[in-house]
Scaffold this active site. Structure first.
Site, short mmCIF file in Angstrom:
data_model
loop_
_atom_site.label_atom_id
_atom_site.label_comp_id
_atom_site.label_asym_id
_atom_site.label_seq_id
_atom_site.Cartn_x
_atom_site.Cartn_y
_atom_site.Cartn_z
N HIS A 131 -36.65 -10.53 -24.76
CA HIS A 131 -37.42 -11.41 -25.17
C HIS A 131 -39.27 -11.35 -24.87
CE1 HIS A 131 -34.28 -12.62 -28.36
NE2 HIS A 131 -34.27 -12.80 -27.27
ZN LIG Z 1 -29.50 -13.56 -26.95
#
Ligand SMILES: [Zn+2]
Length: 375
Positions: A131
């Site tokens: 992320h």
């Molecule tokens: Zn995850």
């Protein structure tokens, strides 16, 4: 070629804080299990080097890198660090190794890419922070080691790389990093409707991405359907020079943050299926918030890569590693005995639901439009 294992001791006593999902030991548990099972290579694992700010600047903004270093040095985030860089905010706490731990994951992943320049298999369970953004932290990820590893491959001249992500969450940071770069094709299987709520089935990031959002309760039979119906057809179509697999263990049944229902057999099956499909394979960790689930799954990944038999019952030294774990959530109060005595979960087969069949069909409907790069 013998697979290589990249690790570090930095993960062992590192915690995002007592109330954070990443309060738990994960990489150290997997490495301890690997050692207890006699699976460590004779020379041990390769120490992940800490990436330098200059190396990190290949993807990350210099002022963001500096902010992470400052946060580690001062153990606090200024209001500007919180607002601009999401350090000390949005689930990304300031903790003792807030720069050096992610920089070690990044260094390990970049080293893995360099070690496989000429081919080979490397396992780097400390990697997988999918992320991370160029200029801010996101979803417990401060840096994006998969992106840095992929860029290392591209910088070495590769131009056809497949990134596969079976974490419960969409691999948004990696997909977005290569949105306009046809050299990296990203494929993510993730829980539908879960944070960061991106990765819809129509989302192809300009062409070189496929997304498979799957419903809660996603079972082993459904993962097999996805593997044979989408992941392997895409891989065979691309004939990539290298494959990176993000193997987040939060898609397994006992994970407290997600609602998918896989057993670790599903993850090991994906690892096994991708072996031999490209001359280079780099397997990373990722999410995973139940220490027993993560440790057992990730130790087993190493067994699969090496072709080791997984014993039905763990030897005492490995059982001891698992019995010593403590976990503050409900599942930690009375763990089932098989979390201590086995590596392999009981399979979790089930019906392949229409929703899963639909996303697989949508992903491969026009497989022939995937541009196959000439070499
Ligand atoms: Zn995850």
């Amino acid at each position: 070629m013998t697979p290589l294992l990249i690790g570090s001791e930095i993960y062992r006593h590192s915690s995002y804080g007592p109330k954070h999902p990443l309060a738990i030991p994960r990489v150290s548990t997997a490495l301890d299990l690997i050692e207890a099972l006699g699976w460590l290579p004779p020379a041990g694992w390769i120490e992940a080097p800490r990436a330098t700010p200059a190396e990190l600047a290949r993807f990350h903004a210099p002022d963001y890198i500096a902010a992470l270093q400052r946060a580690e040095a001062t153990q606090r985030a200024t209001p500007e660090d919180q607002a601009r860089f999401h350090i000390g905010a949005h689930g990304n706490p300031v903790y003792r190794e807030v720069f050096s731990r992610p920089a070690t994951s990044a260094g390990g992943c970049m080293l893995a890419a360099r070690l496989t320049a000429g081919g080979g298999v490397v396992y780097c369970p400390g990697g997988g922070t999918h992320h991370g953004r160029p200029d801010r932290a996101s979803g417990f990820c401060y840096l994006n080691d998969p992106v840095l590893g992929l860029l290392t491959w591209l910088d070495a001249g590769l131009d056809n790389v497949l990134y596969v992500d079976i974490d419960a969450h969409h691999g948004d940071g990696v997909q977005d990093a290569f949105h306009d770069d046809p050299r990296v094709f990203t494929l993510s299987v993730h829980e539908e409707g879960r944070w960061p709520r991106t990765g819809a089935v129509e989302d192809r990031a300009g062409g070189a991405a496929r997304n498979l959002p799957v419903p809660s309760g996603f079972n082993d039979s459904e993962m097999l359907w996805v593997l044979h119906g989408a992941i392997l057809p895409v891989a065979r179509r691309l004939r990539p020079q290298a494959i990176m697999l993000q193997c987040g263990a939060d898609a397994l049944e006992e994970d407290p943050l997600s609602r998918l229902s896989l057993s670790n057999n599903a993850h090991w099956g994906v690892v096994r299926a991708l072996m031999g499909l490209a001359p280079r394979l780099l397997v990373l960790g990722g999410g995973g918030y139940n220490p027993w689930t993560v440790g057992r799954c990730w130790a087993g990944v190493w067994a699969v890569l090496n072709g080791y038999d997984i014993p039905e019952r763990l030897p005492p030294a490995a059982e001891q590693v698992l019995r010593a774990l403590r976990f503050g959530r409900a599942a930690g109060r009375n763990p089932p005995e098989h979390w201590f005595t086995t590596l392999r979960d009981a399979p979790r087969p089930g019906v392949v639901r229409a929703a899963v069949q639909r996303v697989v069909a949508a992903v491969v409907r026009d497989l022939d439009t995937i541009a196959v790069r000439e070499r």
